[in-house]
Design an enzyme around this catalytic site. Structure first.
Site, PDB file in Angstrom:
ATOM      1  N   LYS A 231       0.826  -1.215   0.000  1.00  0.00           N
ATOM      2  CA  LYS A 231       0.000   0.000   0.000  1.00  0.00           C
ATOM      3  C   LYS A 231       0.857   1.260   0.000  1.00  0.00           C
ATOM      4  O   LYS A 231       0.523   2.234  -0.663  1.00  0.00           O
ATOM      5  CB  LYS A 231      -0.958   0.016   1.194  1.00  0.00           C
TER       6      LYS A 231
ATOM      7  N   LYS B 214     -11.537 -11.530 -10.396  1.00  0.00           N
ATOM      8  CA  LYS B 214     -12.614 -11.525  -9.408  1.00  0.00           C
ATOM      9  C   LYS B 214     -13.395 -10.217  -9.490  1.00  0.00           C
ATOM     10  O   LYS B 214     -12.801  -9.171  -9.747  1.00  0.00           O
ATOM     11  CB  LYS B 214     -11.992 -11.633  -8.009  1.00  0.00           C
TER      12      LYS B 214
ATOM     13  N   LYS C 262     -14.241  -3.882  -6.649  1.00  0.00           N
ATOM     14  CA  LYS C 262     -14.494  -2.457  -6.905  1.00  0.00           C
ATOM     15  C   LYS C 262     -13.284  -1.762  -7.516  1.00  0.00           C
ATOM     16  O   LYS C 262     -13.378  -0.634  -7.971  1.00  0.00           O
ATOM     17  CB  LYS C 262     -14.990  -1.745  -5.649  1.00  0.00           C
TER      18      LYS C 262
END
Ligand code: TRP
Length: 329
Positions: free
Chosen positions: A111, A194, A197
């Site tokens: 991240k 998959k 979002k």
């Protein structure tokens, strides 16, 4: 009954992949354990900046969790930021974990690398300490998580072991469990990925709150293949197999059996869209009912918050006493 804790961040709208992959299992599993479901808004704060967004998403997610069928009298649904013990225990966790251990967390490395040149909060770094607090506060025996969260459960165990060793038996050691495999719903436009979002376009993602006409359209435009044969074959026919899996999850009929009843893609797409609409229709109705009756939604959430608070307060108190902090006056 094992104490089971699952948490979900209030980021983004709930889609069919979340629902068939996880939420349906939360609902069916609510009687199999003493389950706690936290809406972890403070974790989302590590990367969310716009004011007001998190609160709204938290309300929407809570309404959705009740709409899909979690019963507040059975499952404890709570909001992380409403239980102040989370951040209090998180500090103690931060003092029990080392800088080196946090530096080795792959999620932090990924991240922070993605945000290079951007603001990287210290919260993103100490995130696992807050997560450890979430888990240890509830004496959770089991934490159902996907592969990406395994390291966070490992570090939680390490922290609990270290704390118990330093200060005496205080925390229950949790274990990561693989959730019962839900349907693996793939993106309708890119059936090898998959449904998520983070996809590039919304066309392949079916949100539970999409209008019927939008759901129909998304299924009509679903990517299949050009050989025109309906067969269940994930490797060679991902698009068609995804439709069969979704139809199967929505109707309860095995995908292979369904494959035999179709000879063309058109009717398969139409029926899958219709089955999804039938599935989400009562959920949307209940969701809107709760969103239009904030008093009732608050009443349902208070039941879970209160139960969570009772458990969390006792655990934090136990930790304070184990450390030997001055008794509260
Ligand atoms: N880190 C988890 C995720 O991103 C969310 C989470 C926060 C969590 N606290 C938790 C998961 C406690 C399980 C238990 O999905």
């Amino acid at each position: 009954m094992p104490r089971v804790l699952s948490c979900i961040q209030p980021t983004g709208s709930v889609h069919l992949g979340n629902h068939l992959g996880a939420l349906v299992n939360w609902v069916s599993g609510q009687h199999d354990g003493d389950v706690f479901h936290g809406i972890v808004d403070l974790h989302a704060l590590t990367i969310t900046e716009q004011p007001g967004i998190l609160g709204q998403s938290t309300v929407e997610l809570a309404a959705m969790l009740f709409a899909v069928g979690l019963d507040p009298e059975v499952a404890t649904v709570f909001v992380q930021s409403h239980i102040h013990e989370h951040t209090e225990l998180a500090w103690i966790m931060e003092c029990t974990v080392s800088f080196g251990e946090l530096s080795r967390m792959t999620q932090f490395k990924d991240k922070s690398a993605k945000r290079e040149g951007d603001f990287i909060s210290a919260g993103l770094f100490t995130y696992p300490a807050l997560q450890a607090a979430d888990i240890l506060l509830y004496d959770a025996d089991e934490v159902p998580v996907g592969e990406d969260q395994r390291q966070h459960i490992e570090i939680t165990r390490d922290i609990a072991i270290r704390f118990n060793h330093r200060f005496g038996e205080t925390f229950v050691l949790p274990k990561a469990v693989h959730p019962k495999a839900g349907a693996r719903v793939m993106d309708l436009q890119d059936p090898t990925s998959k449904m998520s979002k983070s996809a590039e376009t919304e066309n392949g993602i079916v949100y539970l709150l999409d209008e019927n006409s939008v759901i129909e359209k998304k299924f009509k435009r679903a990517v299949t293949d050009s050989d025109g044969v309906v067969a269940y074959d994930r490797a060679n026919k991902p698009g068609v197999s995804n439709l069969l899996d979704i139809l199967s999850a929505a109707t309860g009929t095995p995908a292979e059996t369904l494959a035999e009843t179709y000879s063309q893609y058109g009717p398969l797409k139409k029926d899958t869209g219709d089955a999804v609409i039938a599935l989400v229709d009562p959920i949307r109705a209940r969701y809107h009912e709760l969103m239009n009756d904030k008093g009732e939604l608050a009443r349902l959430l208070k039941i879970g918050n209160q139960r969570a608070r009772e458990v969390a307060a006792q655990t934090l108190d136990r930790a304070h006493r184990a450390i030997g902090l001055m008794p509260r006056i």
